[in-house]
Every structure is written in C-alpha cells, then in structure tokens.
Write a protein that holds these residues in place. Structure first.
Motif, PDB file in Angstrom:
ATOM      1  N   ARG A 108      65.238  74.983   2.704  1.00 35.33           N
ATOM      2  CA  ARG A 108      64.948  73.611   2.321  1.00 35.33           C
ATOM      3  C   ARG A 108      63.475  73.292   2.608  1.00 35.33           C
ATOM      4  O   ARG A 108      62.762  74.086   3.206  1.00 35.33           O
ATOM      5  CB  ARG A 108      65.841  72.643   3.109  1.00 35.33           C
ATOM      6  N   THR A 125      72.091  70.181   6.290  1.00 34.08           N
ATOM      7  CA  THR A 125      71.283  69.824   5.124  1.00 34.08           C
ATOM      8  C   THR A 125      69.907  70.469   5.161  1.00 34.08           C
ATOM      9  O   THR A 125      69.448  71.039   4.171  1.00 34.08           O
ATOM     10  CB  THR A 125      71.128  68.296   5.020  1.00 34.08           C
ATOM     11  N   ARG A 137      77.659  75.833   8.790  1.00 34.17           N
ATOM     12  CA  ARG A 137      78.307  75.679   7.483  1.00 34.17           C
ATOM     13  C   ARG A 137      79.742  76.211   7.538  1.00 34.17           C
ATOM     14  O   ARG A 137      80.666  75.607   6.969  1.00 34.17           O
ATOM     15  CB  ARG A 137      77.513  76.432   6.415  1.00 34.17           C
ATOM     16  N   ASP A 314      75.846  64.804   9.812  1.00 36.90           N
ATOM     17  CA  ASP A 314      75.968  65.284   8.439  1.00 36.90           C
ATOM     18  C   ASP A 314      77.151  64.633   7.736  1.00 36.90           C
ATOM     19  O   ASP A 314      77.044  64.217   6.574  1.00 36.90           O
ATOM     20  CB  ASP A 314      76.155  66.812   8.416  1.00 36.90           C
ATOM     21  N   GLY A 318      76.132  61.874   5.083  1.00 34.36           N
ATOM     22  CA  GLY A 318      76.292  62.474   3.760  1.00 34.36           C
ATOM     23  C   GLY A 318      77.375  61.824   2.923  1.00 34.36           C
ATOM     24  O   GLY A 318      77.229  61.685   1.698  1.00 34.36           O
ATOM     25  N   SER A 322      76.213  58.444  -0.462  1.00 34.00           N
ATOM     26  CA  SER A 322      76.360  59.141  -1.739  1.00 34.00           C
ATOM     27  C   SER A 322      77.649  58.759  -2.457  1.00 34.00           C
ATOM     28  O   SER A 322      77.644  58.506  -3.673  1.00 34.00           O
ATOM     29  CB  SER A 322      76.296  60.660  -1.530  1.00 34.00           C
ATOM     30  N   LEU A 386      68.112  66.740  -6.734  1.00 34.41           N
ATOM     31  CA  LEU A 386      68.779  67.522  -5.694  1.00 34.41           C
ATOM     32  C   LEU A 386      67.921  67.533  -4.423  1.00 34.41           C
ATOM     33  O   LEU A 386      66.806  67.009  -4.400  1.00 34.41           O
ATOM     34  CB  LEU A 386      69.076  68.950  -6.164  1.00 34.41           C
ATOM     35  N   PHE A 452      76.374  68.079  -7.351  1.00 33.06           N
ATOM     36  CA  PHE A 452      76.346  68.456  -5.943  1.00 33.06           C
ATOM     37  C   PHE A 452      75.524  69.718  -5.700  1.00 33.06           C
ATOM     38  O   PHE A 452      75.584  70.310  -4.620  1.00 33.06           O
ATOM     39  CB  PHE A 452      77.768  68.676  -5.410  1.00 33.06           C
ATOM     40  N   ARG A 457      73.463  76.669  -1.045  1.00 35.49           N
ATOM     41  CA  ARG A 457      73.126  75.373  -0.471  1.00 35.49           C
ATOM     42  C   ARG A 457      73.808  74.210  -1.189  1.00 35.49           C
ATOM     43  O   ARG A 457      73.379  73.065  -1.092  1.00 35.49           O
ATOM     44  CB  ARG A 457      71.602  75.166  -0.489  1.00 35.49           C
ATOM     45  N   CYS A 459      76.385  71.235  -1.786  1.00 31.99           N
ATOM     46  CA  CYS A 459      76.884  70.255  -0.826  1.00 31.99           C
ATOM     47  C   CYS A 459      78.200  70.732  -0.217  1.00 31.99           C
ATOM     48  O   CYS A 459      79.125  71.136  -0.933  1.00 31.99           O
ATOM     49  CB  CYS A 459      77.091  68.913  -1.527  1.00 31.99           C
ATOM     50  N   ILE A 462      81.980  68.359  -0.607  1.00 34.00           N
ATOM     51  CA  ILE A 462      82.584  68.035  -1.902  1.00 34.00           C
ATOM     52  C   ILE A 462      84.069  67.676  -1.792  1.00 34.00           C
ATOM     53  O   ILE A 462      84.502  66.670  -2.380  1.00 34.00           O
ATOM     54  CB  ILE A 462      82.381  69.190  -2.902  1.00 34.00           C
TER      55      ILE A 462
END
Length: 521
Positions: A108, A125, A137, A314, A318, A322, A386, A452, A457, A459, A462
């Motif tokens: 990122r 993120t 993750r 997160d 997140g 959104s 994005l 997404f 990477r 999202c 979801i």
C-alpha cells in the motif's frame, strides 16, 4: 593581486561547470544505455516542477483522472507534487496489476494520517505485504469473517436493526438525515458485534458516545489532503498538523479500547473460574471474545494487544462508513427511480410478507434488492480509486514501464462507466445484475466490476459488509415508505475524500408501511 584572485576564481568556476556538465551528460548517457530496450514510461500531463499537476486538479479527482484518460489513454503517469503516480482506467490493464503482477503491487501507499492512526501502518488496510499482514489477514478472514463467527453474532445484529426500526418509527413524519441515521446504526451494529455480547446497554451508550466521534475524526483526517504527502521533504515540519492530530486520536482510541479490553478480560477470567454463564452462549459471542480466546491458544498465532486494537479498528472503521455510504446511494437512486423502488417492495412483500419483519434468513431470496446494491456499487463506488497500491519493483504494465515506488490508482469509477463494457452506463439499471448474478459477484474475478478491489489486497470484510448492507436496506424499505419532501430533483453529485459520498445528504421522511404497530416494537 586582485586580478590573479579573480582569474583563479573564474578558472575554478569553469572547472566546476565543466565537471557538472560532464557528470550530467554521463548520467543521462548511462540512463539511456541502461534503459535501452525497456518500454517507455506511460504518457501523461507534464505538470510543473516540484508541484506536478497539483495546481490543475479539479474537484472530484476520480472524475478529473477520467477526463485526463480521454487524452492520455487507459494508463497514464502524472506527478502529484514529487510523488510519481500511475492511473489505470481499463479492466484489462487493471487485471495486469491485480492478478498478473499481484505480488509486485501488493504493498500500500499509506499517507501520513493513515500511519498515525493505524499504529505506523500496521493494520490490515495499510500494512506492507509480509508476515505480519498475512497473519492478521488470516485471523480476520478465518476467525471473524467465517460463516461460523458471523452466524454467532446474528442476535447482536438483529437487536441493533430492530432498534433502528424503532428509532425511525418514533420519527414518523419527521425529516431524517438518512446518512447520519444509517452511519449511527452501522456504527452501533458493528460495535455490538465487536463487544456487545458482554456490555450492558448503558455501557454501549457510553462507549458509542466516546468512540463514534473519534472514528469519524480518524476517517476525516485520513481523507484530508496533506501537502506533506505530496512533497515529502516538507513532512518533517507537519505544516498542517495532521501527524500531531493523528497521534492524538490514536491515543484517545487506545484509552477507549483499553477500557473495553480490561472489561472483556475480566469477564473471560470469571468464565474460566466458573463464575460466568450467560456469555458462554454462542448465539451472543462477540468478535472481541473470539479474539481473546484465540490470543490464549498456543497454535503458533502471535496476537498482541496492538494486533487486537488494529483488528478492532479495521472492523469498525471499515464497515461503518463504507456500508452506510453504499446504502445511502441505493436509497437515493430508488427514490429517484420509483419503478425500481416498486419492484424492490414487491420482492419484499413476496419474500417477507406484510405481517412479518425482515430476518437474515430472508436475505438469500432478495435477488432484486441485492442487484440494487450492486448497481449502487457500480454507479457510485464507495472507494472510486480503490486504496492505492505501490510498486515494489519496476514492472511492465499495458506496454509501459511502471517505475519502482510508484503509487498506483485504479479508477474503478471510470471502469464501471465504460460504454464498451456496460450498456447505458450512466443509468441506474439493477436488472443488469439479474441475468447472470455469478458473473458479477464481489470476489474481484470480473475486472469490469471491482467495488471491493481484487487480488490479495481485496477488502477482507466483504462477507459482513454485504450482509449488513442488505439487512439494513431491506428493513428500511419493508417497514417504511419514504418521501422526498423537497420537490426539486435530488442532486447525486458526489463528494470525494477517498470515500465518495453524496455531496448533499439525503433527507427523507418515513411513514409506517406495516399494518400492525407491534411489528415496530
């Protein structure tokens, strides 16, 4: 004597000039020789020295990039200050970055504010591609986003959605700012799922009152333009005070989270000693409980309290903004398209019935309403560029060289409106997603539809975001009729700050739709 000195000085200056000219010429010659045979850099606007195209940027940078792409093509290079950026505007080229060269573009490019509020960019993120990111993750997707974990939080989500319906019912006939209402609902809903299983109602109210403004300020700060991000040499001065503000918000977040964590650890200790019983109920198990139990397991996963805070942040940051933005766009489009709204209500009447309330088990049968949300994602992607990627090495994309360290933007707003891929691309037509729903899912395999993102990477939230969005909008549409009291056309111009919101918030008035008052209790 003075003449000798002047001649000596002049001689020295000529020598320096000659050495400089030779050095620059040698550098240019070597660069040309080393780059011989390599594809050229992408085309793009030249900009000005030091500031690049910053003086020329128009409001709505995703629309500005789309306009530039009409001149320079689907891949272009430009300078935002001293930062080298590459903008992609076609699905085929996006596929090269997100699939063919996914590993090269897996990092990122966090801005200063993001680094400050996310513990140095160590959350999911913004964390660089590596062992820490992979571990976090894995925990997030396997432990928090698994069907088992999401199902375990069903009662907590149900409680918050029913509370939202009661709130709206109490404001019958009043003008409601739908954006604020949905954000508040989503915030409390996610907070309920994160730690609501152990909190009393008064605790939830207190924590929400403290935490909600901090989260909103964090989101606003990360989205705020910062000259130090564009011209890194100025970052040490923190001219706009963004780094200081980020650290202040991060400290406040620490204080709030530590108090939540202390309470949860105490309850967990009581349970282990046999003093607790209610919180063992799997139907009300919250995410924080899952994380704390995972932290105590010896399975090779090393979860520190800092990891817990990042995962907590997160999830709540997140999911709230959104999801609420997507629902607001969908509601606005339905109100401006009465025939689409009628179809959505007819589906709700058939699936749920006028004598029942919406439950999550109804959602799988709501194909038209799901298509409404997808069409809102297509026409108004919440993150139109994005989250930016950064190249870890030079790479050839679309026949051009993308230099190492470039910031890569993927303009899905432009891609979602490509007339070569979408029929009547600027019109709101949910039916386009009904013919082949598998073709347009959220998994990022169809590069014409990437709300997404895609690749490693993509999202990670979801499953929760899509379920929550559908549950909230279904409940709002099934329980109420909505009227736009201002007779003038609703302006759907967006306001871009990383996320793309409606510039003028949607304000509408609810009227109860169901026949029995007890359905609103």
């Amino acid at each position: 004597m003075d003449t000798v000195y002047e001649e000596s000085s002049l001689y020295s200056s000529l020598v320096v000039l000659l050495v400089t000219v030779v050095g620059v010429s040698l550098y240019l010659w070597m660069s040309k020789k080393l780059n011989k045979g390599k594809p050229p850099l992408p085309p793009g606007p030249r900009g000005l020295p030091f500031v690049g195209i910053l003086p020329f940027i128009e409001v709505g940078i995703h629309r500005y990039f789309a306009k530039l792409s009409e001149t320079y093509g689907p891949i272009m290079k430009l300078n935002l200050g001293s930062k080298v950026c590459v903008v992609l505007s076609s699905s085929s080229i996006a596929k090269e970055v997100l699939k063919d060269h996914d590993a090269i573009f897996a990092n990122r490019d966090p801005n200063i504010a993001a680094l400050a509020v996310s513990y140095g960019g160590s959350d999911i993120t913004w964390s660089p591609n590596g062992a820490n990111w992979r571990m976090m993750r894995k925990v997030f997707t396997q432990e928090l986003m698994s069907n088992k974990s999401i199902d375990a939080c069903y009662r907590l989500r149900q409680q918050e959605v029913r509370k939202m319906v009661r709130q709206v019912y109490s404001k019958t006939g009043e003008l409601i700012n739908i954006s604020e209402m949905i954000f508040g609902t989503m915030f409390n809903l996610v907070l309920n799922m994160l730690c609501g299983g152990m909190l009393r109602e008064e605790d939830k109210v207190k924590i929400s009152a403290e935490l909600r403004p901090v989260i909103k300020q964090m989101i606003t700060l990360v989205a705020k333009p910062n000259i130090s991000d564009m011209i890194p040499i100025l970052s040490q001065f923190d001219i706009q005070g963004i780094k200081r503000e980020g650290k202040k918000l991060s400290s406040e977040m620490d204080r709030i989270f530590d108090s939540i964590l202390d309470k949860r650890i105490k309850i967990l200790d009581d349970e282990m000693q046999g003093m607790g019983s209610e919180d063992n109920n799997k139907e009300t198990k919250d995410f924080l409980q899952i994380l704390l139990q995972l932290q105590q397991q010896e399975d090779g996963t090393y979860l520190t309290n800092a990891h817990l805070k990042n995962l907590f942040l997160d999830a709540i940051a997140g999911a709230t903004d959104s999801t609420s933005i997507n629902v607001e766009w969908a509601m606005a489009e339905l109100i401006l398209n009465p025939e689409k709204l009628k179809k959505a209500k007819e589906e709700l009447d058939q699936v749920v019935g006028m004598k029942n309330i919406v439950e999550e088990y109804h959602l799988s049968k709501m194909s038209y309403l799901d298509a409404v949300l997808k069409e809102a994602h297509r026409l108004h992607p919440v993150v139109p560029l994005l989250v930016p990627h950064r190249s870890s090495e030079s790479c050839t994309v679309g026949g051009y060289t993308v230099p190492k360290g470039s910031t890569v933007f993927i303009n899905v707003w432009k891609m979602h409106r490509d007339p070569d891929e979408w029929e009547s691309p600027t019109e709101f037509i949910p039916e386009r997603f009904l013919a082949d729903s598998d073709k347009y899912d959220y998994r990022g395999n169809n590069y014409n539809f990437l709300p997404f993102g895609s690749g490693r990477r993509i999202c990670v939230g979801i499953p929760l975001a899509t379920k929550m969005g559908l549950y909230v909008i279904a409940s709002l549409l099934h329980s109420f009729d909505w009227e736009l009291l201002k007779k003038e056309q609703l302006d759907l111009l967006d306001k871009y700050r990383i996320l793309s919101k409606i510039a003028s918030p949607l304000e509408i008035t609810p009227t109860p739709r169901l026949p029995k008052p007890e359905l609103y209790v």
